[in-house]
Design a protein around this motif. Structure first.
Motif, PDB file in Angstrom:
ATOM      1  N   PRO B  65       0.793  -1.238   0.000  1.00  0.00           N
ATOM      2  CA  PRO B  65       0.000   0.000   0.000  1.00  0.00           C
ATOM      3  C   PRO B  65       0.825   1.288   0.000  1.00  0.00           C
ATOM      4  O   PRO B  65       0.491   2.219  -0.730  1.00  0.00           O
ATOM      5  N   ILE B 140      -4.628   4.349   4.725  1.00  0.00           N
ATOM      6  CA  ILE B 140      -4.125   3.674   3.531  1.00  0.00           C
ATOM      7  C   ILE B 140      -4.361   2.178   3.666  1.00  0.00           C
ATOM      8  O   ILE B 140      -4.637   1.670   4.750  1.00  0.00           O
ATOM      9  N   GLY B 141      -4.207   1.491   2.547  1.00  0.00           N
ATOM     10  CA  GLY B 141      -4.278   0.042   2.568  1.00  0.00           C
ATOM     11  C   GLY B 141      -5.290  -0.499   1.579  1.00  0.00           C
ATOM     12  O   GLY B 141      -6.162   0.224   1.080  1.00  0.00           O
ATOM     13  N   GLU B 143      -7.958  -3.975   0.852  1.00  0.00           N
ATOM     14  CA  GLU B 143      -9.161  -4.458   1.544  1.00  0.00           C
ATOM     15  C   GLU B 143      -8.849  -5.054   2.919  1.00  0.00           C
ATOM     16  O   GLU B 143      -9.764  -5.355   3.686  1.00  0.00           O
ATOM     17  N   THR B 144      -7.570  -5.243   3.226  1.00  0.00           N
ATOM     18  CA  THR B 144      -7.212  -5.764   4.545  1.00  0.00           C
ATOM     19  C   THR B 144      -7.496  -4.729   5.634  1.00  0.00           C
ATOM     20  O   THR B 144      -7.872  -5.071   6.750  1.00  0.00           O
ATOM     21  N   THR B 145      -7.269  -3.454   5.314  1.00  0.00           N
ATOM     22  CA  THR B 145      -7.439  -2.408   6.331  1.00  0.00           C
ATOM     23  C   THR B 145      -8.684  -1.548   6.096  1.00  0.00           C
ATOM     24  O   THR B 145      -9.171  -0.919   7.038  1.00  0.00           O
ATOM     25  N   PRO B 147     -11.912  -2.195   5.732  1.00  0.00           N
ATOM     26  CA  PRO B 147     -13.099  -2.415   6.568  1.00  0.00           C
ATOM     27  C   PRO B 147     -12.941  -1.811   7.972  1.00  0.00           C
ATOM     28  O   PRO B 147     -13.921  -1.357   8.559  1.00  0.00           O
ATOM     29  N   SER B 148     -11.722  -1.801   8.488  1.00  0.00           N
ATOM     30  CA  SER B 148     -11.492  -1.239   9.823  1.00  0.00           C
ATOM     31  C   SER B 148     -11.698   0.269   9.814  1.00  0.00           C
ATOM     32  O   SER B 148     -12.267   0.834  10.757  1.00  0.00           O
ATOM     33  N   HIS B 196      -4.164 -12.199   2.769  1.00  0.00           N
ATOM     34  CA  HIS B 196      -5.002 -11.514   3.754  1.00  0.00           C
ATOM     35  C   HIS B 196      -6.099 -10.660   3.122  1.00  0.00           C
ATOM     36  O   HIS B 196      -7.184 -10.550   3.668  1.00  0.00           O
ATOM     37  N   THR B 199      -8.995 -12.849   2.751  1.00  0.00           N
ATOM     38  CA  THR B 199      -9.844 -13.150   3.912  1.00  0.00           C
ATOM     39  C   THR B 199     -11.041 -12.208   3.905  1.00  0.00           C
ATOM     40  O   THR B 199     -12.111 -12.551   4.391  1.00  0.00           O
ATOM     41  N   VAL B 200     -10.884 -11.023   3.328  1.00  0.00           N
ATOM     42  CA  VAL B 200     -11.992 -10.065   3.252  1.00  0.00           C
ATOM     43  C   VAL B 200     -12.814 -10.267   1.989  1.00  0.00           C
ATOM     44  O   VAL B 200     -14.027 -10.439   2.045  1.00  0.00           O
ATOM     45  N   ALA B 261     -17.285  -7.601   6.910  1.00  0.00           N
ATOM     46  CA  ALA B 261     -16.299  -6.590   6.510  1.00  0.00           C
ATOM     47  C   ALA B 261     -16.716  -5.950   5.179  1.00  0.00           C
ATOM     48  O   ALA B 261     -16.611  -4.731   5.002  1.00  0.00           O
TER      49      ALA B 261
END
Lengths: 89, 379
Positions: B65, B140-141, B143-145, B147-148, B196, B199-200, B261
């Motif tokens: 990212p 930044i990021g 789809e791993t970050t 959703p958070s 990862h 996973t989303v 997510a």
């Protein structure tokens, strides 16, 4: 930021149970459970954590393997630094 | 093999390497792209290149990212940090990424209120604790970050916290793969899919790569054996003339992804019409913007964002390296002007950047050979 850190749910807290006290190699920090709303983890379950959020439920064996992968990748210290940093503001 | 020896199943590793050698047709050259920066790091760290036959080449993809973020966005974010009473919060990975006038860390040294957070919720917590300040979270990021960040914005809205906003730089992986596949100078045979991110998003979003582009893709874990097994699965598909999506990382990645997510992302984000990626240029519908119901928490609405465009230092060839056209060491600045200690380009900053990975695990072990045919490039 891209580390996936395994942790074990020690306690579920927060008024709508969206927070958990999670144990990562003996360090306990609060982690958000909001992204696992459909299949919420219970105390004792293992989860993979990304940026302070539990993102998936995993087995105990997978958690141990993930910790070892982090160590092999030289990322164990960075992961523990990240975990210690949660709630740290 | 270096770190592979530390792995607990050396016999299985050896058998998998034998299988790769059996499957790889000596009359053919294979180019596999590992999309994810975490895989790039693992490949260098474990010395996997050394155990692969020379005709199985791994090309490093765009899945880091901080590496794909154009410098102008960093400068835009840091300009907002100069607004009165603003606390600029970002992940540690961002802190050393150079903008045109220095990194966030250098701006902190000059007196800006720059804080490292490890979670977007901690940025929100900063806002709760500093009601007289405005906390700007530089998000930044992939789809791993994302959703958070989405869930954090939902909480900010629910609690009515108004001194918090997000400068959204989240990007999505599929359009980047599409851009790479349509790039004329890129020939690829198959993909090692991100672990990862999947996973989303699950495995379905990759189906077009197999169906329409006829390229096999295997979603992979991060251990040496995972990556080697994924290579076996790709070679088998190529041998059999099939192209499907396979999931080597089933123990963590569900085929359907994490629906909660994905719902949070759909609630808060919409696709931008286009977004600039370092090295890949403008890619349509490749990044996330904050939806109107959350605009009170969107830094691009709360503040005036200049929309700065900064060209990368001319001699740096981050773009070519990002696209996999050049190897890190083929960049004129590599190991000279640009090192992990003094990075010129973002690929040298993050441990997931291919330049930093190459430098740390390949370059340092090699005896430096003075270059005779190349002048040091001007910065």
């Amino acid at each position: 930021m891209c580390l996936a850190i395994p942790g074990r749910i020690a306690e579920i807290t927060g008024d709508d149970a969206h927070l958990a006290l999670v144990d990562v190699s003996g360090v306990r920090r609060h982690v958000d459970l909001g992204l696992l709303h459909d299949d919420p983890p219970q105390v004792g379950d293992w989860v993979l954590i990304h940026v302070g959020f539990a993102m998936s439920k995993i087995s105990e064996q997978e958690a141990a393997e993930q910790m070892r992968t982090l160590a092999l990748l030289g990322e164990h210290d960075a992961a523990m630094e990240e975990v210690r940093g949660y709630d740290g503001v | 093999m270096r770190f592979v020896d530390e792995f607990r199943d050396p016999e299985i590793i050896a058998r998998t390497c034998d299988e790769i050698r059996r499957l790889a047709d000596p009359g053919r050259h294979y180019r596999f792209m590992e999309v994810c920066g975490g895989h790039t790091h693992a490949i260098y760290r474990f010395g996997l290149k050394d155990v692969l036959p020379s005709n199985v080449e791994l090309i490093h993809g765009p899945g880091c990212p901080v590496c794909v973020l154009p410098m102008g966005r960093i400068d835009d974010g840091l300009t907002l940090a100069k607004e009165p009473n603003v606390i600029f919060a970002a992940f540690g990975d961002m802190m050393r990424v150079p903008g045109a006038h220095g990194s966030p860390l250098e701006h902190k040294a000059r007196g800006l209120d720059v804080r490292i957070v490890y979670s977007p919720t901690d940025a929100l917590k900063l806002a709760r604790r500093n009601p007289d300040k405005h906390v700007l979270f530089f998000a930044i990021g992939f789809e791993t970050t994302a959703p958070s960040t989405a869930l954090t914005l939902m909480r900010a809205k629910a609690e009515g916290i108004r001194n918090f906003s997000v400068f959204c730089n989240h990007v999505t992986i599929i359009p980047a793969i599409r851009a790479i596949l349509s790039s004329p100078d890129m020939r690829l045979d198959a993909f090692i899919g991100p672990g990862h991110v999947s996973t989303v998003i699950g495995c379905r979003p990759y189906e077009w790569i197999a169906r329409d582009e006829r390229k096999p893709i295997v979603v992979s874990g991060f251990e040496p054996l995972d990556i080697l097994q994924s290579i076996v699965m790709l070679l088998r598909q190529l041998r059999d003339g099939t192209a499907i999506v396979e999931n080597q990382y089933k123990r963590v990645v569900p085929w359907e992804g994490n629906k909660g997510a994905l719902r949070a992302m759909a609630e808060v984000f919409q696709l931008r019409p286009f977004f600039e990626w370092r090295g890949l240029g403008f890619i349509s519908q490749s990044a996330l913007a904050i939806r109107a119901p959350y605009s009170a928490w969107d830094a691009e609405t709360v503040f005036r964002v200049a929309g700065v465009r900064v060209t990368d230092p001319k001699a740096a060839q981050c773009g070519e390296v990002l696209k996999g056209v050049l190897k890190p060491v083929q960049c004129k600045l590599f190991g000279r002007e640009c090192t992990p200690e003094r990075p010129v380009g973002a690929l040298m900053v993050s441990s997931e950047g291919s330049c930093a990975a190459y430098y740390n695990y390949e370059h340092r072990k090699a005896t430096p050979v003075p270059s005779t045919n190349r002048e040091p490039a001007p910065v």
